[in-house]
Scaffold this motif. Structure first.
Motif, mmCIF file in Angstrom:
data_model
loop_
_atom_site.group_PDB
_atom_site.id
_atom_site.type_symbol
_atom_site.label_atom_id
_atom_site.label_comp_id
_atom_site.label_asym_id
_atom_site.label_seq_id
_atom_site.Cartn_x
_atom_site.Cartn_y
_atom_site.Cartn_z
ATOM 1 N N SER A 14 0.832 -1.209 0.000
ATOM 2 C CA SER A 14 0.000 0.000 0.000
ATOM 3 C C SER A 14 0.863 1.254 0.000
ATOM 4 O O SER A 14 2.055 1.214 0.311
ATOM 5 C CB SER A 14 -0.945 0.019 1.206
ATOM 6 O OG SER A 14 -0.222 0.174 2.403
ATOM 7 N N ARG A 15 0.219 2.359 -0.328
ATOM 8 C CA ARG A 15 0.858 3.672 -0.222
ATOM 9 C C ARG A 15 0.716 4.130 1.230
ATOM 10 O O ARG A 15 -0.180 3.722 1.939
ATOM 11 C CB ARG A 15 0.183 4.671 -1.160
ATOM 12 C CG ARG A 15 0.389 4.372 -2.631
ATOM 13 C CD ARG A 15 -0.215 5.452 -3.510
ATOM 14 N NE ARG A 15 -1.593 5.759 -3.165
ATOM 15 C CZ ARG A 15 -2.657 5.167 -3.694
ATOM 16 N NH1 ARG A 15 -2.513 4.231 -4.598
ATOM 17 N NH2 ARG A 15 -3.872 5.514 -3.311
ATOM 18 N N LEU A 22 5.727 4.108 0.820
ATOM 19 C CA LEU A 22 5.034 2.841 0.600
ATOM 20 C C LEU A 22 5.208 1.931 1.799
ATOM 21 O O LEU A 22 6.161 2.068 2.571
ATOM 22 C CB LEU A 22 5.611 2.151 -0.644
ATOM 23 C CG LEU A 22 5.371 2.888 -1.957
ATOM 24 C CD1 LEU A 22 6.478 2.598 -2.943
ATOM 25 C CD2 LEU A 22 4.031 2.492 -2.522
ATOM 26 N N GLU A 74 2.198 10.426 -4.960
ATOM 27 C CA GLU A 74 1.257 9.312 -4.894
ATOM 28 C C GLU A 74 1.221 8.560 -6.228
ATOM 29 O O GLU A 74 1.175 7.329 -6.260
ATOM 30 C CB GLU A 74 -0.126 9.864 -4.552
ATOM 31 C CG GLU A 74 -1.032 8.899 -3.880
ATOM 32 C CD GLU A 74 -2.327 9.556 -3.436
ATOM 33 O OE1 GLU A 74 -3.278 8.800 -3.218
ATOM 34 O OE2 GLU A 74 -2.399 10.795 -3.306
ATOM 35 N N ALA A 75 1.281 9.278 -7.326
ATOM 36 C CA ALA A 75 1.251 8.653 -8.664
ATOM 37 C C ALA A 75 2.495 7.799 -8.894
ATOM 38 O O ALA A 75 2.398 6.682 -9.419
ATOM 39 C CB ALA A 75 1.138 9.729 -9.738
ATOM 40 N N ASP A 76 3.677 8.312 -8.492
ATOM 41 C CA ASP A 76 4.911 7.524 -8.627
ATOM 42 C C ASP A 76 4.814 6.239 -7.803
ATOM 43 O O ASP A 76 5.195 5.167 -8.255
ATOM 44 C CB ASP A 76 6.123 8.323 -8.134
ATOM 45 C CG ASP A 76 6.465 9.507 -9.019
ATOM 46 O OD1 ASP A 76 6.045 9.511 -10.199
ATOM 47 O OD2 ASP A 76 7.159 10.413 -8.528
ATOM 48 N N THR A 78 2.130 4.654 -6.866
ATOM 49 C CA THR A 78 1.117 3.751 -7.413
ATOM 50 C C THR A 78 1.707 2.859 -8.503
ATOM 51 O O THR A 78 1.315 1.705 -8.646
ATOM 52 C CB THR A 78 -0.080 4.557 -7.958
ATOM 53 O OG1 THR A 78 -0.642 5.282 -6.860
ATOM 54 C CG2 THR A 78 -1.137 3.662 -8.564
ATOM 55 N N ARG A 79 2.679 3.372 -9.252
ATOM 56 C CA ARG A 79 3.283 2.599 -10.352
ATOM 57 C C ARG A 79 3.978 1.321 -9.875
ATOM 58 O O ARG A 79 4.053 0.347 -10.621
ATOM 59 C CB ARG A 79 4.254 3.464 -11.146
ATOM 60 C CG ARG A 79 3.565 4.404 -12.102
ATOM 61 C CD ARG A 79 4.556 4.972 -13.119
ATOM 62 N NE ARG A 79 5.227 6.173 -12.672
ATOM 63 C CZ ARG A 79 4.666 7.387 -12.642
ATOM 64 N NH1 ARG A 79 3.424 7.549 -13.020
ATOM 65 N NH2 ARG A 79 5.348 8.421 -12.223
ATOM 66 N N LEU A 81 3.203 -0.179 -6.843
ATOM 67 C CA LEU A 81 2.341 -0.850 -5.873
ATOM 68 C C LEU A 81 2.114 -2.291 -6.306
ATOM 69 O O LEU A 81 1.861 -2.571 -7.471
ATOM 70 C CB LEU A 81 1.014 -0.103 -5.781
ATOM 71 C CG LEU A 81 0.101 -0.432 -4.614
ATOM 72 C CD1 LEU A 81 0.784 -0.139 -3.289
ATOM 73 C CD2 LEU A 81 -1.176 0.381 -4.714
#
Length: 175
Positions: A14-15, A22, A74-76, A78-79, A81
């Motif tokens: 998870s983030r 992370l 958050e976008a980085d 998510t990649r 995850l």
């Protein structure tokens, strides 16, 4: 780095927050050994890619809170995850006595107290509820549960695991 030269450390689950941190769930009984890592290999596609860490600390029981260099949003985060984490085999702490890593005993012989030689360990199947030694005895597959109740001694020098199996278990394979 090849996966064969590494061991599985855990998985990013998870983030944590909004700045790219992370959480990774570790596959170890001693998570504290890994709280000051400088880098890890992250599985990206079919490759292991080195990622360097700004910060790495324990978060609750088996979670490791990671802040990678170059992952600031958050976008980085998510990649990557869901990605698996690996470390080189030489970073595994040495085990003594009857404790062993599954990869370490491939090629060892199994020797039963009653039956003698049971074969050579070809792999360890840990996909089910009970891990199993998968041994080969003269072309026959022999499955032995990996349990402290059966293992009497691990002889690393002679590359032999001495076992005592319940009566009748080996008859399933060797008669």
């Amino acid at each position: 780095m090849r996966k064969e030269d590494c061991f599985y450390l855990g998985k990013i689950v998870s983030r944590h927050g909004f700045k790219g941190e992370l959480l990774a769930k570790l596959d170890t009984d001693e998570p504290q050994l890994y709280e000051n890592l400088e880098s890890v290999f992250v599985s990206v596609g079919n490759n292991l890619v080195p990622f360097f860490l700004r910060r790495c600390q324990l978060h609750k029981t088996r979670l490791l809170r990671l802040h990678f260099e170059d992952i600031d949003s958050e976008a980085d985060a998510t990649r990557i995850l869901g990605s698996e984490l690996y470390l080189p085999l030489q970073m595994l702490p040495p085990l003594e006595g009857n404790k062993f890593y599954y990869h370490e005993v491939i090629g060892f012989r199994l020797n039963d107290a009653r039956r003698g030689d049971v074969g050579e360990i070809r792999s360890v199947n840990d996909q089910g509820a009970q891990a199993l030694f998968v041994a080969d005895k003269d072309g026959r597959e022999v499955l032995i549960p990996v349990t402290d109740d059966f293992i009497e001694k691990v002889d690393r020098d002679q590359r032999v695991i001495h076992i005592r199996t319940p009566e009748g278990l080996l008859d399933l394979y060797l008669t």
